[in-house]
Scaffold this motif. Structure first.
Motif, PDB file in Angstrom:
ATOM      1  N   PRO A 174       1.493  13.080  -4.535  1.00 43.41           N
ATOM      2  CA  PRO A 174       1.070  11.707  -4.849  1.00 43.41           C
ATOM      3  C   PRO A 174       2.016  11.133  -5.905  1.00 43.41           C
ATOM      4  CG  PRO A 174      -0.777  13.257  -4.983  1.00 43.41           C
ATOM      5  CD  PRO A 174       0.468  14.071  -4.924  1.00 43.41           C
ATOM      6  N   GLN A 175       2.600  10.002  -5.615  1.00 39.63           N
ATOM      7  CA  GLN A 175       3.509   9.335  -6.545  1.00 39.63           C
ATOM      8  C   GLN A 175       3.207   7.840  -6.537  1.00 39.63           C
ATOM      9  OE1 GLN A 175       5.635  10.843  -8.557  1.00 39.63           O
ATOM     10  NE2 GLN A 175       5.551  12.906  -7.667  1.00 39.63           N
ATOM     11  N   TRP A 176       3.761   7.161  -7.536  1.00 40.80           N
ATOM     12  CA  TRP A 176       3.608   5.710  -7.617  1.00 40.80           C
ATOM     13  C   TRP A 176       4.894   5.053  -7.135  1.00 40.80           C
ATOM     14  CZ3 TRP A 176      -0.972   3.486  -8.628  1.00 40.80           C
ATOM     15  CH2 TRP A 176      -1.971   4.300  -9.179  1.00 40.80           C
ATOM     16  N   PHE A 177       4.733   4.032  -6.317  1.00 40.91           N
ATOM     17  CA  PHE A 177       5.865   3.372  -5.677  1.00 40.91           C
ATOM     18  C   PHE A 177       5.807   1.856  -5.890  1.00 40.91           C
ATOM     19  CE2 PHE A 177       4.945   7.209  -3.307  1.00 40.91           C
ATOM     20  CZ  PHE A 177       6.188   7.751  -3.014  1.00 40.91           C
ATOM     21  N   ALA A 178       6.995   1.263  -5.868  1.00 48.52           N
ATOM     22  CA  ALA A 178       7.096  -0.196  -5.745  1.00 48.52           C
ATOM     23  C   ALA A 178       7.485  -0.482  -4.299  1.00 48.52           C
ATOM     24  CB  ALA A 178       8.142  -0.752  -6.696  1.00 48.52           C
ATOM     25  N   ALA A 179       6.644  -1.246  -3.604  1.00 47.86           N
ATOM     26  CA  ALA A 179       6.898  -1.570  -2.199  1.00 47.86           C
ATOM     27  C   ALA A 179       7.965  -2.650  -2.125  1.00 47.86           C
ATOM     28  CB  ALA A 179       5.614  -2.053  -1.528  1.00 47.86           C
ATOM     29  N   ILE A 180       9.077  -2.355  -1.480  1.00 42.80           N
ATOM     30  CA  ILE A 180      10.165  -3.333  -1.490  1.00 42.80           C
ATOM     31  C   ILE A 180      10.147  -4.250  -0.266  1.00 42.80           C
ATOM     32  CG2 ILE A 180      11.600  -1.841  -2.923  1.00 42.80           C
ATOM     33  CD1 ILE A 180      13.344  -1.374  -0.470  1.00 42.80           C
ATOM     34  N   ASP A 181       9.222  -4.027   0.642  1.00 37.80           N
ATOM     35  CA  ASP A 181       9.105  -4.914   1.807  1.00 37.80           C
ATOM     36  C   ASP A 181       7.763  -5.647   1.839  1.00 37.80           C
ATOM     37  OD1 ASP A 181      11.637  -4.433   3.079  1.00 37.80           O
ATOM     38  OD2 ASP A 181      10.903  -2.429   3.558  1.00 37.80           O
ATOM     39  N   ARG A 182       7.028  -5.617   0.743  1.00 40.98           N
ATOM     40  CA  ARG A 182       5.733  -6.300   0.658  1.00 40.98           C
ATOM     41  C   ARG A 182       5.931  -7.665   0.019  1.00 40.98           C
ATOM     42  NH1 ARG A 182       1.093  -2.820  -2.115  1.00 40.98           N
ATOM     43  NH2 ARG A 182       1.619  -1.511  -0.312  1.00 40.98           N
ATOM     44  N   GLU A 183       5.358  -8.698   0.598  1.00 41.87           N
ATOM     45  CA  GLU A 183       5.492 -10.042   0.022  1.00 41.87           C
ATOM     46  C   GLU A 183       4.893 -10.064  -1.374  1.00 41.87           C
ATOM     47  OE1 GLU A 183       4.484 -13.467   2.223  1.00 41.87           O
ATOM     48  OE2 GLU A 183       5.599 -12.876   4.023  1.00 41.87           O
ATOM     49  N   ILE A 184       5.647 -10.653  -2.308  1.00 38.19           N
ATOM     50  CA  ILE A 184       5.247 -10.611  -3.719  1.00 38.19           C
ATOM     51  C   ILE A 184       4.263 -11.734  -4.046  1.00 38.19           C
ATOM     52  CG2 ILE A 184       6.095 -10.727  -6.090  1.00 38.19           C
ATOM     53  CD1 ILE A 184       8.723  -9.517  -5.058  1.00 38.19           C
ATOM     54  N   GLY A 185       4.563 -12.933  -3.585  1.00 37.21           N
ATOM     55  CA  GLY A 185       3.633 -14.039  -3.826  1.00 37.21           C
ATOM     56  C   GLY A 185       3.643 -14.559  -5.250  1.00 37.21           C
ATOM     57  N   ASP A 186       4.795 -14.471  -5.924  1.00 32.99           N
ATOM     58  CA  ASP A 186       4.872 -14.967  -7.303  1.00 32.99           C
ATOM     59  C   ASP A 186       5.532 -16.334  -7.395  1.00 32.99           C
ATOM     60  OD1 ASP A 186       7.455 -14.302  -6.662  1.00 32.99           O
ATOM     61  OD2 ASP A 186       7.754 -12.859  -8.284  1.00 32.99           O
ATOM     62  N   GLY A 187       5.867 -16.910  -6.219  1.00 32.53           N
ATOM     63  CA  GLY A 187       6.468 -18.248  -6.206  1.00 32.53           C
ATOM     64  C   GLY A 187       7.956 -18.271  -6.497  1.00 32.53           C
ATOM     65  N   LYS A 188       8.545 -17.106  -6.763  1.00 31.93           N
ATOM     66  CA  LYS A 188       9.988 -17.045  -7.060  1.00 31.93           C
ATOM     67  C   LYS A 188      10.735 -16.668  -5.787  1.00 31.93           C
ATOM     68  CE  LYS A 188       8.906 -15.609 -11.793  1.00 31.93           C
ATOM     69  NZ  LYS A 188       8.989 -14.530 -12.800  1.00 31.93           N
ATOM     70  N   ASP A 189      10.637 -17.535  -4.784  1.00 31.01           N
ATOM     71  CA  ASP A 189      11.089 -17.169  -3.439  1.00 31.01           C
ATOM     72  C   ASP A 189      12.455 -17.729  -3.058  1.00 31.01           C
ATOM     73  OD1 ASP A 189       8.653 -15.953  -3.265  1.00 31.01           O
ATOM     74  OD2 ASP A 189       7.724 -17.496  -2.016  1.00 31.01           O
ATOM     75  N   THR A 190      13.242 -18.165  -4.045  1.00 28.72           N
ATOM     76  CA  THR A 190      14.555 -18.753  -3.731  1.00 28.72           C
ATOM     77  C   THR A 190      15.398 -17.802  -2.899  1.00 28.72           C
ATOM     78  OG1 THR A 190      14.500 -19.981  -5.810  1.00 28.72           O
ATOM     79  CG2 THR A 190      16.641 -19.757  -4.715  1.00 28.72           C
ATOM     80  N   PHE A 191      15.373 -16.522  -3.258  1.00 25.40           N
ATOM     81  CA  PHE A 191      16.187 -15.526  -2.558  1.00 25.40           C
ATOM     82  C   PHE A 191      15.383 -14.696  -1.551  1.00 25.40           C
ATOM     83  CE2 PHE A 191      19.426 -15.275  -6.285  1.00 25.40           C
ATOM     84  CZ  PHE A 191      20.024 -16.449  -5.814  1.00 25.40           C
ATOM     85  N   GLY A 192      14.114 -14.979  -1.392  1.00 26.40           N
ATOM     86  CA  GLY A 192      13.314 -14.221  -0.434  1.00 26.40           C
ATOM     87  C   GLY A 192      11.924 -13.941  -0.950  1.00 26.40           C
TER      88      GLY A 192
END
Length: 976
Positions: free
Chosen positions: A454-472
């Protein structure tokens, strides 16, 4: 002229010979520390910042330029790679400062992580002490003290190389504010939904007992077991009845965790029947095996099969849906542990390059295996058979407690035990050993395993939804887009990082260690990682945590009663568990842009660095983690430029190794040659590729330095007592001086463009060639006569004016590279207490100095001069003359334009002859020619007249003037 028995006067004292205290021998090792002390005393770095601040808001405001320092690890003395890295950074900062920027440099250190923790554990082991018996914050305090000690050591070593910067206030990832920001940025991932806990195979170090990131891995040759294992088909196509599918693996220890066998629809498979075998073989006549056609003969040969037949094709449709039995199924004493179905599954990762065309699939111990199970939503079939010390856990029959690798990284008993059990179960047809490239921890140098934890991960293909979407909308989309909004030096760096970012998995954030910033989050008791309320997300709790870390450091997380302190009054602490894993140190260093560029007064105006500059290994390290972290928290890259240097090798191109004895230690180079020679080596090399260094290379660098030093010494000596009253306007200068100004204008463009593009090799080579070829071997050679012998003539004043112009440009242009030497050159003329070349900018060079027609004319002149000097050199070698001033050659020139050009100039002075005759007549057959220069021939003639006892020219007029034995020019100079 009447004979005179009196001796000719000695006119040497009347010559304007160079006067300077600038020594030929530099003595850099002894003298450089004095300049360092001087710069510290007058506060050069701080004064530049103060002057820039005073100009803010005015027309003279300097634009901020920030090179963000990739933090070295606070653990050990500097090696040559550190010296290369920090020198490149220093040249970038200094050159941009001198080009008119407010160029800031905040040095920093990476202070957390396993290497430091490992050192403290080693100290404990030597004392028979157990780390786990020590209160965690006491242990962390020892790690902090250890890191601080090495920060202090390395700081002095970097300063000795001459690196400028805010050394009094560097950034440290273990500073309380830094730890607060690291935790704060981690909690942004917590709050934006990209953080999750997953159970998947990660690279695991049994020696260090922690997960590792790709950047913490290096590959070395390793000798592994190889085994060929048959899996009996128990259901499926009639054609496969009684057949066995054969796999090949180099990790026998993973067989107990097998859950499937993978094939590839694009591979041609066949059914093979054994006919005969050698006497000793684990196969028998009549056995049926399914193998890739291209690998069947090799596999059966290794199984000691002497004859076999191919029975039939095996289509992919026949493999699809087939089920095998595990090789250990039904074993006595296993209590049915392996009595489960082993399905055949299609996988693109299967090839027929080696092995059997089938891949043993243990989803808990391989990335491709895991992804194959994710694709089928089979994560409930994952195994948890191997512990943190690579030992089989107690529930695994036969193998419990056996290790893959022991505490020292040596092979344990697991592989041999599994192979022996396969032999006993009739589950092996061949075995061997293979040496191949295998992943190792770059710290312990021990081999690693892939292990499901069991480890902790940052999902790099999950939509973030923080409104900073200029680059994706996802971290990966943002990173890939941001990469193409960054300038890369060299451009290949872009391609490398882009391909890594395209294919990389989710970011493993957690480490099972103690020295670092914790994952400041809580999980709900009894909830599953897939439950919506598994993670506690609460801004008020987050604020409490970061406030505590700002005041007390990350130790606050480990203090007694921390959970109650952070949760009470908001949620019931009993409902939540506190996470005690620490963050991957690459998350620490990846966050530095937040607490350095954004938060510091001397950071950058917009929180973005103008330059990140590190070695090529940082495409998978700091460049990579910084981009991931910034895209996850800010939606963009933290840098505008990324500059990459290669690795440092020895003179033969071999990697440096203490065991080989080919390492070059910066301290030793500085003790022998001085830091300027080390810096010059950096400037002379193409750092974008791997570069070489060694004793012979350093000798060559020192020779270049001596030649350059002689050039500067000549300038200083010839400028003695120069005053502004002597200065001549460019338009009043002779052509030769205007030609030098033209070359200076060209060079000014080259230097500025080169420094802006981080091309120090191009800058130095251009300036060095100009100094040694255009100046020492041409201009100085010609003008020595006027400088030494002329009186107060326009020609001498113009030459001295040009020397002053040259001095200011060459000294400042080279100051970012040869920081000590150019300071010495500067102080030789401007030696007051507060002066320093490093407080100046590159002088502005007027555009009207450029004169292309003049340069074109002098191109022909210089060619003609080359023919003359080559012709005279032959006469000198044959001892016809002793010096060129004894010659008065006839120069035949075919081209009328070139002839006219030569006639418009004092060509005898340019050739350093006493006279010269220019002729357009046909070139005589006996004339000297150079094959590469057509239309010019030289016929040697001795100069006519007597030798001037002051300037040594041979002229008819010598002896006809007031002062005895001199020419008219010298007589006039003596009369002054």
């Amino acid at each position: 002229m009447c004979a005179d028995t009196t001796e000719t006067p000695d006119y040497k004292s009347t010559l304007n010979l160079p006067k300077t205290d600038f020594p030929m021998r530099a003595g850099l090792p002894k003298r450089e520390p004095g300049w360092l002390d001087r710069w510290a005393k007058i506060g050069v770095y701080d004064r530049l910042r103060e002057e820039a601040a005073a100009k803010k808001g005015t027309d003279a405001e300097r634009k901020v330029f920030t090179l963000h320092d990739g933090p070295p690890y606070a653990n050990g003395h500097l090696h040559i790679g550190h010296a290369l890295n920090k020198t490149i950074k220093d040249i970038i900062v200094r050159s941009h400062q001198m080009m008119g920027f407010d160029a800031r440099y905040i040095p920093g250190w990476d202070c957390h992580g396993l290497p430091i923790e490992w050192k403290i554990e080693e100290k404990y082991r030597q004392k028979g002490k157990n780390k786990d018996d020590v209160p965690i914050n006491d242990f962390r305090a020892e790690c902090r003290k250890f890191a601080q000690g090495w920060v202090d050591v390395q700081r002095e070593e970097f300063k000795r190389i001459g690196v400028t910067g805010n050394w009094e206030n560097p950034y440290l990832t273990m500073d309380f504010h830094a730890e607060r920001v690291i935790a704060e940025d981690f909690m942004k991932f917590l709050m934006n939904g990209t953080l999750y806990q997953g159970s998947k195979p990660v690279m695991w170090s049994p020696v260090e007992k922690t997960a590792l990131a790709e950047a913490e891995i290096e590959y070395h040759d390793h000798k592994s077991h190889t085994i060929w294992v048959p899996f009996k088909v128990v259901s499926g196509s009639e054609a496969l009845k009684d057949a066995r599918v054969v796999i090949w693996t180099t990790t026998p220890w993973t067989i107990p965790s097998n859950k499937a066998v993978a094939y590839n629809k694009g591979i041609s498979y066949g059914l093979y029947r054994v006919a005969t075998t050698e006497e000793e073989s684990w196969t028998a006549p009549g056995d049926l095996y399914v193998l890739a056609d291209t690998l069947a003969e090799d596999t059966l040969g290794k199984s000691r099969v002497t004859e076999f037949t191919r029975v039939s094709d095996v289509a992919a449709s026949e493999l699809e849906g087939a089920v095998c039995a595990h090789p250990f199924a039904g074993l006595d004493g296993a209590d049915g542990f392996w009595d489960y179905e082993v399905p055949l599954i299609d996988g693109d990762h299967v090839t027929d390059d080696a092995g059997t065309g089938f891949v043993h699939t243990a989803p808990s111990h391989g990335a491709d295996d895991y992804e194959a199970f994710v694709k089928r939503n089979w994560l409930d079939r994952m195994t948890h058979n191997v512990g943190e010390e690579s030992e089989f856990l107690p529930h695994v029959p036969f193998f419990a407690g056996l290790q893959v690798f022991d505490r020292k990284g040596k092979e344990g008993k697991a592989n041999n035990a599994v192979i022996a059990k396969l032999v006993e179960a009739g589950g092996i047809i061949a075995r061997g050993r293979v040496t191949h490239s295998y992943p190792h921890s770059w710290r312990s140098k021990a081999p690693i395993i892939f292990r499901n934890t069991p480890q902790w991960f940052a999902a790099i293909d999950r939509e973030i939804g923080d409104g900073k979407d200029t680059f994706g909308k996802t971290i990966r989309e943002r990173a890939l887009t941001a990469i193409d909004n960054v300038k890369w030096t060299p451009q290949s760096g872009r391609n490398r990082l882009y391909s890594m970012m395209e294919s990389r998995p989710d970011w493993v954030l957690s480490r099972q260690r103690a020295w670092g910033v914790p994952l400041t989050c809580f999980t709900k008791v009894g909830a599953l990682p897939t439950d919506a309320d598994f993670l506690l997300r609460n801004e008020e709790i987050n604020a409490r945590i970061v406030e505590a870390i700002e005041a007390e450091g990350a130790d606050a997380w480990y203090a007694e009663g921390a959970k109650e302190r952070f949760l009470s009054g908001i949620v019931d602490p009993a409902d939540y568990e506190q996470v005690f894993d620490i963050l991957d140190v690459w998350f620490d260093s990846g966050s530095t842009h937040s607490f350095v560029l954004r938060d510091r007064e001397d950071g950058s105006d917009d929180g973005i660095a103008d330059v990140y500059m590190e070695g090529t290994d940082q495409h998978r390290g700091w460049f990579h983690s910084s981009l991931l972290q910034s895209c996850g928290t800010n939606g963009r890259a933290p840098y505008r430029n990324v500059v990459t240097h290669g690795m440092t090798l020895d003179e033969k191109g071999m990697k440096m190794s203490k065991s080989i004895g080919n390492t070059i230690v910066p301290e030793k180079v500085i003790q022998q040659y001085g830091a300027d020679i080390l810096r010059l080596w950096v400037a002379q090399t193409d750092y974008t590729s791997d570069q070489r260094i060694g004793p012979e290379i350093l000798k060559g660098v020192a020779d270049s330095y001596r030649r350059l030093r002689n050039t500067m010494r000549f300038m200083l000596g010839s400028l003695a007592e120069f005053s502004e009253d002597e200065r001549v306007a460019p338009e009043d200068m002779p052509e030769l001086e205007r030609l030098v100004l033209h070359r200076l204008a060209e060079l000014d463009h080259t230097v500025r463009k080169g420094y802006a593009a981080f091309d120090f090799q191009g800058v130095f080579q251009s300036v060095f060639n100009f100094a040694t070829l255009d100046l020492s071997a041409f201009y100085f050679d010609i003008r020595k006569d006027a400088l030494y012998c002329d009186g107060n003539t326009l020609q001498r004043r113009a030459a001295r004016t040009v020397l002053d112009i040259l001095y200011h440009r060459i000294t400042t242009w080279l100051a970012p590279i040869l920081i000590f030497t150019m300071e010495e050159v500067w102080l030789e003329r401007y030696g007051d207490d507060d002066s320093s070349v490093h407080l100046t900018d590159f002088p502005d060079t007027p555009a009207d100095w450029l004169n292309e027609p003049l340069a074109a004319k002098w191109e022909g002149v210089r060619k003609a001069r080359r023919v003359v000097t080559a012709a005279l050199e032959i006469q000198r070698q044959e001892k016809v003359i002793g010096a060129s001033l004894e010659a008065g050659p006839v120069v035949h020139v075919r081209d009328e334009a070139v002839l006219a050009a030569l006639k418009s100039l004092p060509f005898d002075d340019i050739c350093i002859t006493s006279s010269v005759q220019l002729s357009g007549d046909p070139i005589p057959a006996e004339a000297f020619r150079l094959p590469e220069i057509e239309g010019i021939g030289v016929v040697f003639e001795p100069a006519e007249g007597e030798k001037c006892q002051r300037c040594w020219k041979v002229l008819p007029e010598v002896g006809q003037h007031k002062h005895e034995g001199v020419c008219g020019r010298c007589d006039e100079a003596l009369s002054e």
